[in-house]
Design a protein around this motif. Structure first.
Motif: not given
Ligand code: F6R
Length: 242
Positions: A51-52, A57, A59, A90-95
């Protein structure tokens, strides 16, 4: 079923994360079933790296965790809510509102199980369920028994499960006695299952789970009936498969 054995943990972690990343790249709104415990940590680390680097993503992804302890506050260091934040969320863009974990502190646990089942039904189908296996053959917290439950339910943890998880608590007395878990029906309904097993201490149970008679006293044997099961083993866990 597809069984792959890896020479080292790095390759196993990359392969596990690669399967999940590939799915999400092809299907951005995939529904993922997630596990906790020691087994998936390295895979989550690789997912965070991917992801970084901008390769994936989350999302549009929705997640459902397998289980949560009963009576452990959500912000307790050993709750599965905390685990998921620490290792992945805390480290990915999962809502935040796309992540589902059963609430082990609900006023009515029975009502919470029904609510979790309703959320699972709304999501229709888990596309990929990540699983570990307990030393006694449990999947999720579906413990060996003369019968098993299909949907989300409250389970009394077996002494061997509490001892295995005591490594995370100050003493065995602090290990919860009960948990909420997805049932085997829900697990088996997933489109695909990614079972990961590490360590010499799991070699015997994973061999019996995948080659022995199907029985509720060894819940992981039910995975033999799944049409799309992928098993990733490290060399120690895979030593009985020749
Ligand atoms: C965790 C879970 C459990 C674990 C199993 C193995 O969410 O559902 O079935 O996968 O107890 O735990 P570890 O990986 O700690 O050996």
């Amino acid at each position: 079923m597809n069984i792959h054995t890896f020479k080292n943990e790095k390759e196993l972690n990359e392969a596990g994360a690669g399967i999940i990343t590939g799915l999400v790249q092809m299907q951005p709104s995939a529904v993922l079933g997630l596990a906790t415990g020691g087994t998936p940590v390295g895979i989550y680390e690789e997912l965070v790296k991917a992801h970084k680097k901008g390769h994936v993503s989350f999302k549009k992804v929705t997640t459902f965790n397998l289980d949560e302890y009963v009576g452990v506050p959500e912000n307790h260091p050993e709750s599965y809510h905390t685990y998921m934040k620490q290792h992945l969320f805390d480290h990915i863009d999962l809502p935040a509102d796309h992540a589902n974990i059963p609430d082990g502190n609900a006023a009515s646990l029975e009502e919470e199980c029904l609510r979790y089942n309703r959320e699972l039904e709304k999501a229709k189908q888990i596309d990929l369920q990540l699983l570990g296996i307990g030393h006694n053959g449990h999947i999720g917290f579906n413990e060996p028994d003369h019968s098993l439950v299909s949907g989300t339910h409250v389970v009394k943890l077996k002494p061997e499960t509490r001892s295995a998880n005591a490594r995370y608590f100050a003493s065995i007395d602090e290990v919860p006695t009960h948990a909420l878990t997805m049932g085997v029906g829900t697990i088996l309904k997933a489109k695909s299952i990614l079972l990961v097993v590490r360590g010499a201490d799991k070699a015997d149970i994973i061999h019996r789970a995948l080659t022995g008679p199907i029985q509720t006293e060894l819940p992981a044997t039910l995975l033999q009936t799944h049409p799309n099961l992928v098993v990733l083993l490290d060399a120690d866990a895979g030593r009985l498969f020749v």
